[in-house]
Design a protein around this motif. Sequence first.
Motif, PDB file in Angstrom:
ATOM      1  N   GLU A  81       0.833  -1.209   0.000  1.00 40.29           N
ATOM      2  CA  GLU A  81       0.000   0.000   0.000  1.00 40.29           C
ATOM      3  C   GLU A  81       0.866   1.256   0.000  1.00 40.29           C
ATOM      4  OE1 GLU A  81      -3.286   2.302   2.802  1.00 40.29           O
ATOM      5  OE2 GLU A  81      -3.148   0.110   2.846  1.00 40.29           O
ATOM      6  N   ASP A  82       1.913   1.257   0.819  1.00 38.92           N
ATOM      7  CA  ASP A  82       2.792   2.429   0.884  1.00 38.92           C
ATOM      8  C   ASP A  82       3.422   2.717  -0.476  1.00 38.92           C
ATOM      9  OD1 ASP A  82       2.223   2.630   3.551  1.00 38.92           O
ATOM     10  OD2 ASP A  82       4.069   1.633   4.218  1.00 38.92           O
ATOM     11  N   PHE A  83       3.878   1.657  -1.150  1.00 42.14           N
ATOM     12  CA  PHE A  83       4.525   1.847  -2.449  1.00 42.14           C
ATOM     13  C   PHE A  83       3.531   2.333  -3.502  1.00 42.14           C
ATOM     14  CE2 PHE A  83       5.472   0.173  -6.688  1.00 42.14           C
ATOM     15  CZ  PHE A  83       6.658   0.846  -6.945  1.00 42.14           C
ATOM     16  N   ILE A  84       2.345   1.739  -3.525  1.00 44.00           N
ATOM     17  CA  ILE A  84       1.350   2.122  -4.529  1.00 44.00           C
ATOM     18  C   ILE A  84       0.912   3.565  -4.323  1.00 44.00           C
ATOM     19  CG2 ILE A  84      -0.969   1.677  -5.413  1.00 44.00           C
ATOM     20  CD1 ILE A  84       1.231  -0.363  -6.216  1.00 44.00           C
ATOM     21  N   ARG A  85       0.726   3.953  -3.084  1.00 39.58           N
ATOM     22  CA  ARG A  85       0.334   5.332  -2.798  1.00 39.58           C
ATOM     23  C   ARG A  85       1.415   6.297  -3.302  1.00 39.58           C
ATOM     24  NH1 ARG A  85      -3.090   8.126   0.413  1.00 39.58           N
ATOM     25  NH2 ARG A  85      -4.046   6.217   1.212  1.00 39.58           N
ATOM     26  N   TRP A  86       2.677   5.994  -2.992  1.00 37.04           N
ATOM     27  CA  TRP A  86       3.778   6.846  -3.454  1.00 37.04           C
ATOM     28  C   TRP A  86       3.875   6.823  -4.975  1.00 37.04           C
ATOM     29  CZ3 TRP A  86       7.954   5.221  -6.379  1.00 37.04           C
ATOM     30  CH2 TRP A  86       8.933   6.195  -6.616  1.00 37.04           C
ATOM     31  N   SER A  87       3.752   5.643  -5.564  1.00 34.81           N
ATOM     32  CA  SER A  87       3.902   5.483  -7.010  1.00 34.81           C
ATOM     33  C   SER A  87       2.848   6.271  -7.779  1.00 34.81           C
ATOM     34  CB  SER A  87       3.815   3.997  -7.376  1.00 34.81           C
ATOM     35  OG  SER A  87       3.902   3.811  -8.768  1.00 34.81           O
ATOM     36  N   GLU A  88       1.607   6.221  -7.308  1.00 30.99           N
ATOM     37  CA  GLU A  88       0.539   6.948  -8.004  1.00 30.99           C
ATOM     38  C   GLU A  88       0.737   8.451  -7.895  1.00 30.99           C
ATOM     39  OE1 GLU A  88      -4.302   7.397  -7.669  1.00 30.99           O
ATOM     40  OE2 GLU A  88      -3.409   5.391  -7.600  1.00 30.99           O
ATOM     41  N   ARG A  89       1.113   8.916  -6.719  1.00 31.77           N
ATOM     42  CA  ARG A  89       1.365  10.346  -6.542  1.00 31.77           C
ATOM     43  C   ARG A  89       2.522  10.803  -7.441  1.00 31.77           C
ATOM     44  NH1 ARG A  89      -2.899  10.433  -5.001  1.00 31.77           N
ATOM     45  NH2 ARG A  89      -3.740  10.625  -2.897  1.00 31.77           N
ATOM     46  N   TYR A  90       3.546   9.977  -7.512  1.00 29.70           N
ATOM     47  CA  TYR A  90       4.722  10.323  -8.316  1.00 29.70           C
ATOM     48  C   TYR A  90       4.380  10.338  -9.806  1.00 29.70           C
ATOM     49  CZ  TYR A  90       9.603  10.212  -9.889  1.00 29.70           C
ATOM     50  OH  TYR A  90      10.803  10.498 -10.488  1.00 29.70           O
ATOM     51  N   ASP A  91       3.567   9.397 -10.230  1.00 28.76           N
ATOM     52  CA  ASP A  91       3.132   9.330 -11.625  1.00 28.76           C
ATOM     53  C   ASP A  91       2.376  10.606 -12.009  1.00 28.76           C
ATOM     54  OD1 ASP A  91       2.467   8.382 -14.175  1.00 28.76           O
ATOM     55  OD2 ASP A  91       0.678   7.359 -13.450  1.00 28.76           O
ATOM     56  N   ILE A  92       1.418  11.004 -11.171  1.00 28.23           N
ATOM     57  CA  ILE A  92       0.639  12.212 -11.458  1.00 28.23           C
ATOM     58  C   ILE A  92       1.535  13.449 -11.416  1.00 28.23           C
ATOM     59  CG2 ILE A  92      -1.287  13.665 -10.715  1.00 28.23           C
ATOM     60  CD1 ILE A  92      -2.595  11.177  -9.545  1.00 28.23           C
ATOM     61  N   TYR A  93       2.463  13.476 -10.452  1.00 31.13           N
ATOM     62  CA  TYR A  93       3.375  14.615 -10.353  1.00 31.13           C
ATOM     63  C   TYR A  93       4.177  14.785 -11.644  1.00 31.13           C
ATOM     64  CZ  TYR A  93       7.705  17.103  -9.464  1.00 31.13           C
ATOM     65  OH  TYR A  93       8.775  17.957  -9.583  1.00 31.13           O
ATOM     66  N   CYS A  94       4.730  13.686 -12.153  1.00 32.42           N
ATOM     67  CA  CYS A  94       5.537  13.756 -13.372  1.00 32.42           C
ATOM     68  C   CYS A  94       4.703  14.249 -14.551  1.00 32.42           C
ATOM     69  CB  CYS A  94       6.135  12.388 -13.695  1.00 32.42           C
ATOM     70  SG  CYS A  94       7.453  11.868 -12.569  1.00 32.42           S
ATOM     71  N   LYS A  95       3.485  13.749 -14.666  1.00 30.61           N
ATOM     72  CA  LYS A  95       2.627  14.156 -15.784  1.00 30.61           C
ATOM     73  C   LYS A  95       2.265  15.636 -15.685  1.00 30.61           C
ATOM     74  CE  LYS A  95       0.787   9.528 -16.469  1.00 30.61           C
ATOM     75  NZ  LYS A  95      -0.267   8.560 -16.130  1.00 30.61           N
ATOM     76  N   MET A  96       1.949  16.089 -14.482  1.00 32.36           N
ATOM     77  CA  MET A  96       1.618  17.502 -14.307  1.00 32.36           C
ATOM     78  C   MET A  96       2.855  18.376 -14.492  1.00 32.36           C
ATOM     79  SD  MET A  96      -1.613  17.869 -13.809  1.00 32.36           S
ATOM     80  CE  MET A  96      -1.641  19.559 -13.210  1.00 32.36           C
ATOM     81  N   ARG A  97       3.991  17.895 -14.012  1.00 34.28           N
ATOM     82  CA  ARG A  97       5.230  18.673 -14.087  1.00 34.28           C
ATOM     83  C   ARG A  97       5.676  18.873 -15.529  1.00 34.28           C
ATOM     84  NH1 ARG A  97       9.117  20.930 -15.143  1.00 34.28           N
ATOM     85  NH2 ARG A  97      11.098  21.209 -14.029  1.00 34.28           N
ATOM     86  N   PHE A  98       5.597  17.827 -16.334  1.00 30.30           N
ATOM     87  CA  PHE A  98       6.134  17.893 -17.689  1.00 30.30           C
ATOM     88  C   PHE A  98       5.082  18.184 -18.761  1.00 30.30           C
ATOM     89  CE2 PHE A  98       9.130  15.057 -15.405  1.00 30.30           C
ATOM     90  CZ  PHE A  98      10.248  15.869 -15.491  1.00 30.30           C
ATOM     91  N   PHE A  99       3.816  17.857 -18.499  1.00 24.66           N
ATOM     92  CA  PHE A  99       2.800  18.001 -19.539  1.00 24.66           C
ATOM     93  C   PHE A  99       1.612  18.874 -19.138  1.00 24.66           C
ATOM     94  CE2 PHE A  99       4.767  13.801 -20.064  1.00 24.66           C
ATOM     95  CZ  PHE A  99       5.263  13.914 -21.353  1.00 24.66           C
ATOM     96  N   GLY A 100       1.491  19.191 -17.850  1.00 21.19           N
ATOM     97  CA  GLY A 100       0.299  19.889 -17.368  1.00 21.19           C
ATOM     98  C   GLY A 100      -0.003  21.175 -18.112  1.00 21.19           C
TER      99      GLY A 100
END
Length: 219
Positions: free
Chosen positions: A117-136
């Motif tokens: 659960e800890d990894f999935i929570r971090w992974s999903e947040r990181y995925d969205i962060y990267c998409k918003m950071r580079f493509f938002g």
Amino acid sequence: IRYFKRVLTDGPVSRINFCTIPERDIGEDIPVYGTYDEEFRNSLKPYIDNLCMASGLVECKEAFHLAEVLKDENAEFSRLSQDRVYENLSFRANVIGYLKACVLYVANGYQWEPEIEDFIRWSERYDIYCKMRFFGDAIKKAERDGDQESKKGPASILAFLPDKFSYQQVETLRLKNDMNAKGTAKMLRNWLHRGYIEKEESDSVTQKLSDSVYFKTHS
């Protein structure tokens, strides 16, 4: 960003799980993180074997529950930020997170652990962060441009003509709407055939379309 610029609003960006690598100086050796020796491979083997032996439908209620929780958290942040791009990207990121959780669940011998659960929570947040950071910002701009273009919408050329008009007026209107002049005669013949317009009577039996005057049969 250049690679995805033509499909920013079509879905590919949201369907890919993005991550980054640490920036390094030009010419530096490629860094290696961790020790991947025989001991590491042996410790990983049971998890790989579990994945290789898996078959059929796998249901993990813990993974589904976590996806529901993260979905609600993403929705709450979307409401607070009023960021439509974030909301849209979070939908697919949530699906990716759920699928990752199921893979780890199977690899772990169908056992759920807090670390998953800890990894999935971090992974999903990181995925969205990267998409918003580079493509938002680019996605927002593409959507704004698309809205401006779509507001024009399709329109009837005939509606912009007066009740009585000439061939030249039709040709000018076509050019104004990024149509070629060559198609004017064909369009007028089609309108005549459909009964949208009629030609004004003339003494000349052989009068050309380009010399005729037309009027609408109905407004």
